[in-house]
Write a protein that holds these residues in place. Structure first.
Motif, PDB file in Angstrom:
ATOM      1  N   UNK A  77       0.951  -1.253  -0.058  1.00  0.00           N
ATOM      2  CA  UNK A  77      -0.053  -0.007  -0.262  1.00  0.00           C
ATOM      3  C   UNK A  77       0.934   1.245   0.032  1.00  0.00           C
ATOM      4  N   UNK A  78       1.978   1.293   1.000  1.00  0.00           N
ATOM      5  CA  UNK A  78       2.956   2.407   0.783  1.00  0.00           C
ATOM      6  C   UNK A  78       3.347   2.694  -0.669  1.00  0.00           C
ATOM      7  N   UNK A  86      -3.506   3.562   3.803  1.00  0.00           N
ATOM      8  CA  UNK A  86      -3.518   2.363   3.883  1.00  0.00           C
ATOM      9  C   UNK A  86      -2.058   1.619   4.179  1.00  0.00           C
ATOM     10  N   UNK A  87      -1.174   2.687   3.913  1.00  0.00           N
ATOM     11  CA  UNK A  87       0.494   2.067   3.685  1.00  0.00           C
ATOM     12  C   UNK A  87       0.833   2.076   5.314  1.00  0.00           C
ATOM     13  N   UNK A  88       0.077   1.564   6.372  1.00  0.00           N
ATOM     14  CA  UNK A  88       0.786   1.399   7.666  1.00  0.00           C
ATOM     15  C   UNK A  88      -0.035   0.336   8.371  1.00  0.00           C
ATOM     16  N   UNK A  89       1.041  -0.580   8.932  1.00  0.00           N
ATOM     17  CA  UNK A  89       0.657  -1.764   9.365  1.00  0.00           C
ATOM     18  C   UNK A  89      -0.644  -1.805  10.382  1.00  0.00           C
TER      19      UNK A  89
END
Lengths: 221, 221
Positions: free
Chosen positions: A18-19, B21-24
């Motif tokens: 996603x990142x 969305x790019x973070x766990x």
DNA sequence: CCGTCATTCAATGGAATAATTGAATGACGG
DNA sequence: CCGTCATTCAATTATTCCATTGAATGACGG
């Protein structure tokens, strides 16, 4: 590297993907790569960016498993790793379309919301093409057209739309498509054609979606 | 704010969603919210994180149009903005699954790859349930079970699996599910049950996917 | 084997993001 | 109107990300 449990490790892997999608330039690169494989230099030229910058973003995309690289002599050709990338791109776009008022504002503002922008669906286009009722133009650059286009489409790169339309009969409807649902080239083509008195509409989305839907694709010899 | 053309502006909007969305941790939050609405405090407790931290991540998700907030007295209940979020989550997961060997390694490592981990498909489960051939357990916490579960499932939170299985007949197959395809609770439940001599398998994915597939959901009175 | 060219790497400075802490807001109950 | 509690905000520091620059790599053509 700290010790993590498997659950956290999985979320981290998903977050990497996603990142990698979380940068406007990388998204634009993906949309270009969806048209076909590209070398670093060609991609950099298309996006008007320094080569080193594009190379680094490509590395980031490759680390996330989004693009794959294939060496061919001096050149390295990058392409999308598989169709799941297009699904992810479309899904992110879907969230943005549905949830971000800003997207709607941009699109409406671009076209001034002055008349019906109802796009032609793929299904409708197939029917119209079968019955010979419309002229279909592909307004992407010639190289992208050569790598695959909708059967029956004529390649009229955006810059040549005005000249081409001089020979087109007024009254016969024209449908334009390009790289995808938000690719602005088809918006501009339709606007130009309408300004010249033609009846024109956009296809709802572009080449990658057409191919992803399993519809036939014609490739230049 | 610099002047941008509409194309760049659109990519920036799409990137906002992907970046969110790019973070766990945010992905984990989304998976929890997919089970049902949650207050900040409850979510923070579930994830064992400071409340302020969760609150900030929720703001980030809200700015991206991924979650929506609803005030109810002192509490603010957050939930997913719509189903397109689940599609995006699944699509990102799909890229990771297909492309990142790391994901496979983690999952295999978790289960030691010692025997068949073939999950039960939704279709297969429905047939097995109809014919009364399996016992279906939902290993999520009771509150999540109450908000919606597969009809016929028994709620056996992960910590109680061992005690519960003492009363279960050896030989009858058990199917476990939880929050989603990578939710580790069902992995652990299956591992525990097998260690106790039971025949157990996982459902291929979890509650949000079941609901998203349009299958019936039972809600506690 | 040397020059050329496509690509990648390494180093820099500047910007954005993240976790933590403590204080501020806003709504309820008395 | 005051205390309490859920939530948000603000400020700090550490970390990561990004664009740019110039040098290094690797393959081809002579």
């Amino acid at each position: 590297m700290s010790i993590r449990n498997p659950k956290q490790a999985l979320y981290e892997q998903f977050a990497i993907v996603a990142k990698a999608l979380g940068h406007p330039l990388r998204l634009e690169m993906i949309e270009h790569l969806a048209q076909g494989a590209r070398s670093v230099e060609v991609l950099a030229a298309k996006l008007a960016r320094p080569v080193a910058n594009i190379s680094q973003h490509l590395q980031a995309l490759r680390r996330a498993g989004i693009v794959s690289a294939e060496r061919d002599g001096k050149f390295v050709h990058y392409s999308l790793a598989d169709d799941s990338v297009l699904s992810a791109f479309a899904a992110v776009r879907g969230v943005a379309e549905r949830q971000l008022a800003e997207v709607d504002r941009i699109v409406r503002g671009y076209f001034d919301a002055r008349d019906d922008m109802q796009p032609v669906t793929r299904r409708e286009l197939r029917r119209l093409m079968r019955d010979g009722l419309v002229t279909l133009i592909d307004v992407r650059p010639a190289d992208e057209f050569a790598l695959g286009h909708v059967p029956g489409a004529i390649n009229v790169p955006l810059g040549k739309v005005r000249a081409w339309s001089a020979d087109a009969a007024i009254g016969r409807e024209i449908v334009a498509y390009c790289r995808g649902p938000w690719c602005v080239m088809s918006f501009e083509a339709v606007a130009a054609l309408r300004a010249l008195g033609h009846s024109a509409r956009r296809l709802e989305d572009g080449m990658p979606e057409w191919k992803a839907a399993g519809l036939p694709v014609e490739v230049a010899a």
